[in-house]
Design a protein around this motif. Structure first.
Motif: not given
Length: 230
Positions: A96-110
């Motif tokens: 996902e590229t529309r919401w940088p930062g958020y996408a990476e963080s939420v992937v870390g949550e599983g």
């Protein structure tokens, strides 16, 4: 014609508004969605008034965490769906590229997939029905089901605000905002104690909540109270 499974539609139509608080109604809608619709692993409802978002109901602390991360970043699918009126879907958060930062963080949550459906509200309030998947991919029928469920939820909210329960709804909004505020305070305590950023602080708080089997907001209140009485 409805795209919902017959059992799910029957349960939705069987919900009675009389005597139930909006909080109870929303919880019931989400429980039905989570149990009966494929792909809705963790579900929440985001509401916004005057650009102030809060999670009105959720099925798990993971769903709340996914919402709260968006509030922290100031963007994300649930916020953008509510404000734009568009269905927003994420097939794979890792790409996902529309919401940088958020996408990476939420992937870390599983969380690897997500859909946010705007609520068709006819009042001074906007919102979205959100669901989050532990696996990539969003079944097409799940999106159609979500749009239908969002319509049912909008009716419940509209009835509560416009007719019978405006005062109680306002109180529930205030309670939800207070819960978010105490979570932010607890994050501040954790940031100071661990010398970390807000995302890491929220991760620590969420994992402690899961490990102790207590609600996120209850743990946050306990942290803030202990600091205030120290």
């Amino acid at each position: 014609m409805s795209t919902l499974p017959t059992a799910v539609l029957t349960e939705l139509l069987g919900i009675r508004f009389e005597g139930a608080s909006l909080e109870e109604l929303l919880r019931r809608y989400l429980e039905i969605a989570q149990a009966g619709v494929r792909g809705m692993d963790d579900v929440s409802v985001t509401l916004m008034r005057n650009d102030r978002p809060f999670t009105a109901s959720y099925t798990s602390d993971l769903a709340l965490a996914a919402d709260e991360l968006q509030y922290g970043f100031g963007y994300g699918p649930c916020l953008d769906a509510g404000s734009s009126g568009e269905v927003l879907r994420v097939e794979d958060m890792r790409a996902e590229t529309r919401w940088p930062g958020y996408a990476e963080s939420v992937v870390g949550e599983g969380i690897l997939s997500a859909v946010s459906v705007p609520l068709p509200l006819q009042i001074d309030l906007i919102g979205a029905l959100n669901w989050y998947g532990r696996e990539p991919g969003v079944p097409e029928e799940t999106v159609g089901a979500g749009i239908e469920i969002a319509g049912h939820i909008a009716v419940a909210i509209g009835n509560a605000v416009t007719y019978d329960d405006a005062a109680r709804f306002a109180a529930e909004m205030q309670t939800a905002m207070a819960s978010r505020a105490v979570i932010e305070q607890a994050k501040g305590v954790i940031m100071a104690q661990n010398r970390c950023g807000p995302d890491r602080a929220f991760e620590i708080l969420r994992k402690a909540s899961m490990g102790r089997n207590v609600k996120l907001r209850d743990l946050a209140q306990d942290i803030v109270k202990r600091i205030q009485t120290a």
